[in-house]
Design an enzyme around this catalytic site. Structure first.
Site, PDB file in Angstrom:
ATOM      1  CB  CYS A 166     111.614 -30.919  10.510  1.00  0.00           C
ATOM      2  SG  CYS A 166     112.189 -30.983  12.139  1.00  0.00           S
ATOM      3  CG  HIS A 197     108.387 -34.714  10.296  1.00  0.00           C
ATOM      4  ND1 HIS A 197     109.752 -34.843   9.735  1.00  0.00           N
ATOM      5  CD2 HIS A 197     108.774 -33.977  11.432  1.00  0.00           C
ATOM      6  CE1 HIS A 197     110.830 -34.424  10.280  1.00  0.00           C
ATOM      7  NE2 HIS A 197     110.204 -33.908  11.373  1.00  0.00           N
ATOM      8  CD  GLU A 237     108.652 -36.311   6.378  1.00  0.00           C
ATOM      9  OE1 GLU A 237     108.121 -35.613   6.442  1.00  0.00           O
ATOM     10  OE2 GLU A 237     109.880 -36.238   7.054  1.00  0.00           O
TER      11      GLU A 237
END
Lengths: 231, 95
Positions: A86, A195, A197
């Protein structure tokens, strides 16, 4: 244990989640500070998401000049695996480690959704635990996510197999050729808008085959790099 | 004290979502004559002393390297703000 650095800039939001993802994948997260020109001998680096320097000037533009980035750019040139997520992807384009740039989403709205991506390149340091053509689901949340580059650059990326992820099931933000993530020629630097994570632990991720919030497709980004480093 | 103005605009071939949103709002306020809007950025850089050719050169370099991203933006003006104002006044025959 393999040490993976996670950089914190002023305004970074997802450094803790990224560090946690590294730990869950079996690595040792190492906190790196934007103002220190020191990579602490890490084996790979993650530039996490957020709004570094408030996105002033352009998203990622001011972070590019942080002391730590000089080290990251030099080490990336020597093959250090680097993942930009991002805002981290925006930093990588501003630092010229990856081509193109991001502008505001076509809709002008901040988007936050579970996003299906098709993996198009499973040879990079960060994607070798995926199958080529596999669909994965991870969260997408941003305002400046529209990937743009000139036609020649886009043709080059396609021709060299450097489009790593493409949006599946409709283009959420107007990105050229549905591009969600790309890599450099060597395959050690990868940047993407969604994302990984945030999809690393059952109970906290997107909906998956095992039920609501069971999706952990993001974890394989981190296990990929650990495997790449061990050999 | 001198001041240099730098104008940066999105490249013509890049869609400007902000300009498009502004263009959509104008007719609703009665400004129907404007068919298109593009939104850019203006920077004002201050220096101690006058704006010399060297200052302008440094401003142009900063504009290319930091203030704009050549992938998506063009630097359309780097100018001494005072000289610019004087020139505008002169051209209107008011000086």
């Amino acid at each position: 244990m393999t040490r993976i650095g996670v950089v914190t800039f002023p305004g970074t939001l997802d450094d803790r989640d990224a560090a946690r993802a590294v730990r869950l994948a079996g690595g040792e997260p190492v906190a790196l500070w934007h103002a220190d020109a020191d990579l602490k001998d890490v084996d790979a680096v993650v530039l996490p998401g957020g709004f570094s320097y408030g996105d002033y000037l352009r998203a990622g533009a001011i972070s590019r000049f942080a002391p730590v980035m000089g080290e990251v750019v030099e080490a990336a040139g020597k093959g250090l695996p680097v993942l930009g997520i991002c805002n981290g992807f925006q930093v990588l384009t501003e630092a010229h480690l990856l081509p193109g740039s991001m502008i505001k989403n076509e809709s002008l709205h901040f988007l936050c959704r579970e996003q299906v991506l098709t993996v198009e390149n499973s040879d990079t340091a960060w994607t070798r635990e995926f199958e080529r053509g596999e669909d994965i689901t991870i969260p997408l949340k941003n305002q400046d996510g529209q990937y743009v580059a000139d036609e020649r650059t886009l043709d080059e990326l396609e021709g060299e197999g450097r489009v790593v992820f493409r949006y599946q099931g409709g283009n959420p933000n107007g990105s050229r050729r549905d591009i969600a993530g790309i890599t450099n020629a060597a395959g050690n630097v990868v940047g993407l808008m969604p994302h990984p994570e945030h999809a690393v632990e059952p109970g906290f991720g997107p909906d998956g085959a095992q039920g609501p919030r069971s999706g952990t497709d993001g974890l394989r980004f981190f296990t990929s790099v650990l495997r790449a480093l061990v050999g | 004290m001198g001041r240099v103005v730098v104008d940066v605009m999105p490249k013509p071939e890049i869609l400007d979502p902000q300009g498009k949103a502004v263009a959509g709002a104008l007719p609703r306020l009665g400004f129907g004559q404007f068919t298109s809007v593009r939104q850019g950025k203006r920077f004002e850089l201050e220096v101690d002393g006058p704006v010399t050719p060297e200052v302008l050169e440094a401003a142009a370099a900063a504009a290319e390297q930091v203030l704009s991203n050549p992938v998506i933006e063009d630097v359309v003006r780097v100018a001494d703000i005072e000289a610019d104002a004087a020139a505008t006044v002169a051209s209107q025959g008011l000086a």
